[in-house]
Write an enzyme that holds these catalytic residues in place. Sequence first.
Site, PDB file in Angstrom:
ATOM      1  N   GLY A 200      16.884 -27.906  -1.029  1.00 17.70           N
ATOM      2  CA  GLY A 200      16.862 -28.239   0.394  1.00 17.70           C
ATOM      3  C   GLY A 200      17.506 -29.556   0.764  1.00 17.70           C
ATOM      4  O   GLY A 200      17.493 -29.932   1.937  1.00 17.70           O
ATOM      5  N   ARG A 223      17.275 -31.931  -6.742  1.00 19.17           N
ATOM      6  CA  ARG A 223      17.501 -32.827  -7.873  1.00 19.17           C
ATOM      7  C   ARG A 223      16.851 -34.179  -7.602  1.00 19.17           C
ATOM      8  O   ARG A 223      16.883 -34.672  -6.471  1.00 19.17           O
ATOM      9  CB  ARG A 223      18.997 -32.993  -8.110  1.00 19.17           C
ATOM     10  CG  ARG A 223      19.711 -31.725  -8.559  1.00 19.17           C
ATOM     11  CD  ARG A 223      21.221 -31.856  -8.409  1.00 19.17           C
ATOM     12  NE  ARG A 223      21.615 -31.905  -6.995  1.00 19.17           N
ATOM     13  CZ  ARG A 223      22.792 -32.347  -6.571  1.00 19.17           C
ATOM     14  NH1 ARG A 223      23.679 -32.816  -7.424  1.00 19.17           N
ATOM     15  NH2 ARG A 223      23.080 -32.336  -5.279  1.00 19.17           N
ATOM     16  N   ASP A 242      13.655 -29.152 -11.124  1.00 18.43           N
ATOM     17  CA  ASP A 242      14.722 -28.267 -11.576  1.00 18.43           C
ATOM     18  C   ASP A 242      14.277 -26.830 -11.365  1.00 18.43           C
ATOM     19  O   ASP A 242      13.320 -26.367 -11.991  1.00 18.43           O
ATOM     20  CB  ASP A 242      15.004 -28.527 -13.062  1.00 18.43           C
ATOM     21  CG  ASP A 242      16.178 -27.725 -13.602  1.00 18.43           C
ATOM     22  OD1 ASP A 242      16.602 -26.759 -12.921  1.00 18.43           O
ATOM     23  OD2 ASP A 242      16.661 -28.036 -14.693  1.00 18.43           O
ATOM     24  N   HIS A 260      24.719 -18.222  -4.097  1.00 19.37           N
ATOM     25  CA  HIS A 260      26.167 -18.034  -4.272  1.00 19.37           C
ATOM     26  C   HIS A 260      26.783 -19.099  -5.187  1.00 19.37           C
ATOM     27  O   HIS A 260      27.934 -18.993  -5.574  1.00 19.37           O
ATOM     28  CB  HIS A 260      26.876 -17.968  -2.924  1.00 19.37           C
ATOM     29  CG  HIS A 260      26.993 -19.278  -2.204  1.00 19.37           C
ATOM     30  ND1 HIS A 260      27.785 -19.429  -1.093  1.00 19.37           N
ATOM     31  CD2 HIS A 260      26.419 -20.490  -2.412  1.00 19.37           C
ATOM     32  CE1 HIS A 260      27.708 -20.675  -0.660  1.00 19.37           C
ATOM     33  NE2 HIS A 260      26.890 -21.330  -1.436  1.00 19.37           N
TER      34      HIS A 260
END
Length: 356
Positions: A200, A223, A242, A260
Amino acid sequence: MASNTGSKTSEIFQGQVLLYRNLYGLVDAMCLKWMAELGIPDIIHNHGQPITFPELVSTLQVPPTKVSGVQSLMHYLAHKGFFEIVRIHDNVEEKEAYALTAASELLVKGSDLCLAPMVECLLNPTFADSFHQLKKWTYEDDLTLFNISLGSPLWDFLNKNPAFNKLFNEAMASDSQMMNLALRDCKAFEGLESIVDVGGGTGITAKIICETFPNLKCIVLDRPHVVENLSGRNNLTYVGGDMFKSIPKADAVLFKWIFHNWNDNDCMKILENSKEAISSAGKKGKVIVIDIVINENKEEHEITGLKLMMDVHMASVINGKERREEEWKKLFVKAGFQSYKISPLTGYLSLIEIYP
């Protein structure tokens, strides 16, 4: 006119038009960059009304030798739909002027819906020049364009280059602002008590969800270096982690423009972790995916063209892909999900609800 291809003369000329239109396609992107860098949408917006060409070149302080060239650029951008040429009246005469369109309004800086950071990021030479390596990419096993041109995968490059990481995050945040329109009347979040927005970023989408559904607890997972300096508020919190290892438990897990980025095996792992995250939510547990679903048979030719172009982009720069419905279904079934529902969301994005 003879041709050993057997094509009619008109077909040959049509082929030349198609070839040249794509050959000069780089000009489209560079004109867009030119318009954004000069802040022309901002100039027209601040002018308060359509602006005449003499007023525009005066504001830009264009040298006399470049006025004709700038006029060519403006006429072309108007033809492409970024400006509307209108007639305005003053006390003396009727004049031609340039007005903003829905597309150029999206480049007005400081507006609620501004995609200028996307232009700055995607057309940055460091990123855009990678496409000169497509031939080499074709024969390099597993290497992406960014591996070849930048010397490392995109995510590693961003981790090591704070300036580019900031540019990338600002671009993704600007795109997330568009979700404000899309999620305003979205029913997918109703009845949920908690949700995890995976990948996000700085939380633009999550904030929109929290404002629209104030009783919904939202966690942004990204991250560690992306969220380390971000502070939550009310029903919004940030977690560094993660997604390939684990996802915080919640009623629902959201992925906006995430899948994607990854190949099928990676997506399988993410989906399996998502299924585990919603395992305690019972019947209301689900995974929500905001992404592209290619469907040539049911959508406009231009929309399919955009999706296929983005498929090429994702495949080459990070070994990702855009997917057709049958490809999505295959992933869901393999990951152990029982059913799914696809709904239109924006002009090119769909909302997919996946149920365990």
